[in-house]
Design a protein around this motif. Structure first.
Motif, PDB file in Angstrom:
ATOM      1  N   VAL A 130      77.702  -1.918  70.183  1.00 29.92           N
ATOM      2  CA  VAL A 130      76.819  -1.724  71.332  1.00 29.92           C
ATOM      3  C   VAL A 130      76.215  -3.084  71.668  1.00 29.92           C
ATOM      4  CG1 VAL A 130      76.221   0.679  70.818  1.00 29.92           C
ATOM      5  CG2 VAL A 130      74.868  -1.162  69.813  1.00 29.92           C
ATOM      6  N   ILE A 131      75.643  -3.211  72.854  1.00 29.10           N
ATOM      7  CA  ILE A 131      74.982  -4.460  73.221  1.00 29.10           C
ATOM      8  C   ILE A 131      73.847  -4.728  72.234  1.00 29.10           C
ATOM      9  CG2 ILE A 131      73.584  -5.607  74.987  1.00 29.10           C
ATOM     10  CD1 ILE A 131      75.147  -3.994  77.071  1.00 29.10           C
ATOM     11  N   GLY A 132      73.893  -5.874  71.608  1.00 20.91           N
ATOM     12  CA  GLY A 132      72.873  -6.213  70.632  1.00 20.91           C
ATOM     13  C   GLY A 132      73.112  -5.640  69.251  1.00 20.91           C
ATOM     14  N   LEU A 184      70.737 -10.953  67.907  1.00 24.25           N
ATOM     15  CA  LEU A 184      69.889  -9.801  67.599  1.00 24.25           C
ATOM     16  C   LEU A 184      68.622  -9.926  68.419  1.00 24.25           C
ATOM     17  CD1 LEU A 184      69.587  -7.249  65.748  1.00 24.25           C
ATOM     18  CD2 LEU A 184      68.218  -8.692  64.221  1.00 24.25           C
ATOM     19  N   PHE A 185      68.184  -8.795  68.981  1.00 24.65           N
ATOM     20  CA  PHE A 185      66.953  -8.790  69.767  1.00 24.65           C
ATOM     21  C   PHE A 185      66.351  -7.399  69.754  1.00 24.65           C
ATOM     22  CE2 PHE A 185      70.797  -9.097  72.426  1.00 24.65           C
ATOM     23  CZ  PHE A 185      70.840  -7.843  73.023  1.00 24.65           C
ATOM     24  N   HIS A 238      63.031   0.149  65.428  1.00 31.19           N
ATOM     25  CA  HIS A 238      61.914  -0.327  64.609  1.00 31.19           C
ATOM     26  C   HIS A 238      61.634  -1.812  64.832  1.00 31.19           C
ATOM     27  CE1 HIS A 238      64.039  -2.729  61.533  1.00 31.19           C
ATOM     28  NE2 HIS A 238      62.894  -2.874  60.887  1.00 31.19           N
ATOM     29  N   LEU A 239      62.630  -2.540  65.347  1.00 31.37           N
ATOM     30  CA  LEU A 239      62.419  -3.952  65.626  1.00 31.37           C
ATOM     31  C   LEU A 239      61.285  -4.168  66.619  1.00 31.37           C
ATOM     32  CD1 LEU A 239      66.154  -5.089  65.935  1.00 31.37           C
ATOM     33  CD2 LEU A 239      64.615  -5.530  64.007  1.00 31.37           C
ATOM     34  N   ASN A 246      63.973 -12.005  71.571  1.00 26.47           N
ATOM     35  CA  ASN A 246      65.093 -12.540  70.790  1.00 26.47           C
ATOM     36  C   ASN A 246      64.683 -12.783  69.337  1.00 26.47           C
ATOM     37  OD1 ASN A 246      66.859 -12.635  73.037  1.00 26.47           O
ATOM     38  ND2 ASN A 246      65.799 -14.469  73.754  1.00 26.47           N
ATOM     39  N   ILE A 247      65.557 -12.395  68.417  1.00 29.39           N
ATOM     40  CA  ILE A 247      65.287 -12.500  66.981  1.00 29.39           C
ATOM     41  C   ILE A 247      66.230 -13.477  66.303  1.00 29.39           C
ATOM     42  CG2 ILE A 247      65.194 -11.205  64.800  1.00 29.39           C
ATOM     43  CD1 ILE A 247      64.612  -8.693  66.538  1.00 29.39           C
ATOM     44  N   ALA A 248      67.505 -13.434  66.636  1.00 34.45           N
ATOM     45  CA  ALA A 248      68.490 -14.283  65.964  1.00 34.45           C
ATOM     46  C   ALA A 248      69.429 -14.893  66.994  1.00 34.45           C
ATOM     47  CB  ALA A 248      69.284 -13.478  64.936  1.00 34.45           C
TER      48      ALA A 248
END
Length: 633
Positions: A190-192, A279-280, A39-40, A479-481
């Motif tokens: 998991v990755i991310g 986070l991405f 959903h991101l 990228n988010i965080a």
């Protein structure tokens, strides 16, 4: 509210997807968690939501090809923001189904013996994450989606009641993040994947934002109406201290996360998913199925990652001559799927203020070079132009890879000769004696010709010897965080009165970031290795006393164009002070005279309008809808 979740896995079992029993299976929990990460993509990388986070700030204004979605966000009189044209609706429509999915997992996963608390904590994180984004954007939002507060709803309903801002924070955001910190692993599964450190960052940000809300230094209104009082009786200072303490805990217990050695390394595409990224919204060039969109032609809609197109101007209009006398022009910089270029949409543009003032130091500080494309290099053979040499500014020869257009770092001592209109370059760029590249100075930046946003540019490994697939959405993660933000949150809390630990005051924390910014290993726009350490100069230039405006300036240098700015200015109530006017050139080639544009930012603009789609779904009276909407809209 029509908030049934898990749309990404409806095809397999549409009848059980809506029932609590679905989340009482291992398949249901795993499918629900997968959809939370997916959903991101419907928020981050979506260019229209991206627009709402930047246009109208001191960083960004609208570009020449902007439509009403972008013009309205600028508050400069070209369009009026309303429930129909506010693209903050992207957040609303993506967040609530995901919140409901998270509630389904949280409520029912205990029935599955094989589901660990860590997996449930991922759902808690995402529920808190979405509510935190919503409450910052719209004010108070509903906690009851039809089955009770924070309960999983299985039936579409046509009514909705908004909770207050303190209720959203204290009932949803804080409890979920506190539990997530307890139960999440230090290392992602998991990755991310989400972790303790990520949850600490968001709890610290939430505490910081709530503290500002309680303090309300500029008397900005809130909605629904609520006293600026914490339900537990705690004051703003308590939450500033909590924000500082949690952020420092994240710094001191980083897990696998760390700052990259240079700012260039943070954003160069070959180093995507590095240890600074917590986070991405992920994408891939290996599969259209897993990418979520076409690998050859982007749709201009989510889940494409097309935010990077917005501040990409039409550089393909640059012309160089085939003949030494300046005749027979061809496109010398062609559309290519490389980080410095990409697909032009020209909907957004950097302000001159950002280029000249925010990034005033372009010599010691590597962040301007690591943010923008300021040199456009010839790539015409990849597009089928046979000539090995073209003739450019001053009719001087250029070869593939040479600079064709350069955005200068500062106003030159020798005046640039700009043409009237498009000129020989076809884009109105100027010339300086003896230079083969066309040039534009910082004060010559316009809505149609400006430095591109390198940090969000595309990257593909399948270009071969050609131009690749520049019309596809970016297959890079959005990228988010970042781990670096823990330093900024702690520093801001310290400025607001939190008692710091020894050696970890606001200046020391900011200097960790500034020292890194002074370290170079590659001159991005010079396209050459550059081993240079200016960290001592950067640290020495930091003011002895740090204030909020300095924190905000550093945040802009660090996170320019990444979608932070509107939230930063709204949190600190500095939007009017720092963004009420800006400078930029016009919308035609050859426009190089800066114009000061004034914005009208009213106190009610500090909240976005509730989307029209939400109001349309509600089967209630007109007066109830009117009171559901934020005042002023």
């Amino acid at each position: 509210m029509s908030t049934v979740g898990c749309s990404d896995i409806l095809d397999e079992d549409p009848r059980s997807i809506y029932t609590p029993g679905f989340f009482q299976t291992e398949r249901g929990v795993n499918g629900g968690l997968t959809s939370m990460y997916a959903h991101l993509r419907y928020i981050y990388g979506d260019a229209y939501f991206y627009n709402t986070t930047l246009t109208g700030t001191d960083e960004v204004t609208y570009g020449r090809d902007a439509d009403e979605n972008f013009l309205a966000m600028d508050f400069s009189g070209r369009a009026v923001l309303n429930a129909n044209n506010s693209r903050a609706d992207r957040l609303w429509t993506a967040a609530f189904p995901n919140i409901n999915t998270a509630s389904g997992v949280i409520k029912n996963a205990a029935a599955v013996g094989s589901i660990s608390p860590a997996l449930v904590a991922e759902a808690r994180f995402f529920r808190a994450f979405d509510y935190f984004m919503l409450v910052q954007t719209f004010g108070g939002v509903p906690l009851d989606l039809g089955a009770g507060e924070l309960e999983f709803n299985t039936n579409a309903i046509r009514t909705s009641v908004r909770n207050t801002v303190p209720e959203v924070y204290t009932k949803a955001v804080f409890p979920d993040l506190l539990q997530a910190i307890t139960d999440l692993p230090a290392t992602p599964r998991v990755i991310g994947g989400v972790t303790k450190t990520l949850a600490r960052l968001y709890l610290a940000k939430a505490y910081l934002t709530y503290a500002w809300w309680l303090e309300n230094p500029n008397n900005i209104p809130t909605y629904p109406a609520a006293q600026r009082v914490d339900p537990a009786g705690r004051n703003a200072q308590y939450y500033y201290q909590q924000a500082y303490d949690i952020a420092i805990a994240g710094i001191e217990n980083p897990g696998p996360f760390r700052l990259q050695g240079t700012y260039y390394d943070v954003h160069v595409a070959t180093n995507d998913r590095n240890a600074e990224m917590m986070l991405f919204a992920d994408h891939t060039e290996s599969s259209e199925l897993y990418n979520g969109s076409s690998l050859t032609f982007g749709s201009g809609g989510a889940p494409d990652n097309f935010a990077g197109w917005m501040m990409t101007w039409n550089y393909t209009n640059i012309r160089s001559a085939t003949n030494a006398n300046g005749t027979t022009p061809v496109s010398s910089v062609q559309r290519e799927a490389v980080q410095a270029l990409g697909r032009p949409w020209n909907r957004m543009a950097p302000t001159i203020n950002a280029v000249e003032n925010t990034f005033a130091d372009k010599t010691n500080d590597s962040r301007y070079d690591g943010t923008f494309t300021t040199v456009y290099r010839g790539n015409w053979p990849k597009g089928g132009v046979a000539a090995q040499t073209l003739y450019n500014a001053n009719n001087l020869p250029v070869n593939p890879g040479d600079p064709i257009l350069t955005f200068l770092n500062a106003e030159p001592t020798t005046a640039i000769t700009y043409p009237t209109g498009a000129g020989a370059s076809n884009i109105g760029a100027g010339v300086l004696p003896g230079r083969a590249d066309y040039v534009v100075s910082p004060r010559g930046i316009s809505r149609i010709v400006y430095p591109g946003l390198w940090k969000l540019g595309p990257y593909r490994t399948d270009n071969g010897t050609g131009l690749g697939q520049p019309n596809a959405g970016s297959t890079r993660p959005f990228n988010i965080a970042k781990f670096s933000e823990l330093y900024f949150v702690a520093a801001e809390a310290a400025v607001k009165g939190a008692t710091p630990k020894a050696g970890q005051g606001a200046r020391e924390l900011i200097n960790v970031i500034r020292a890194r910014a002074g370290k170079w290993r590659f001159d991005n726009n010079g396209n050459v290795a550059k081993m240079q350490d200016n960290s001592a100069v950067m640290v020495a230039a930091t003011p002895t006393t740090i204030d909020i405006n300095y924190i905000l300036a550093e945040r802009s240098r660090e996170y320019y164009g990444e979608g932070y700015r509107w939230y930063d200015l709204v949190r600190t109530q500095k939007w009017n002070e720092l963004a009420s006017s800006y400078r930029i050139g016009g919308s035609n080639y050859g426009d190089h005279t800066p114009v000061t544009v004034t914005r009208t930012i009213q106190p009610y603009h500090y909240l976005r309008p509730i989307p029209q789609v939400q109001l349309d779904r509600m089967d209630v009276s007109a007066d109830v809808k009117a009171t559901y909407q934020n005042p002023g809209y």
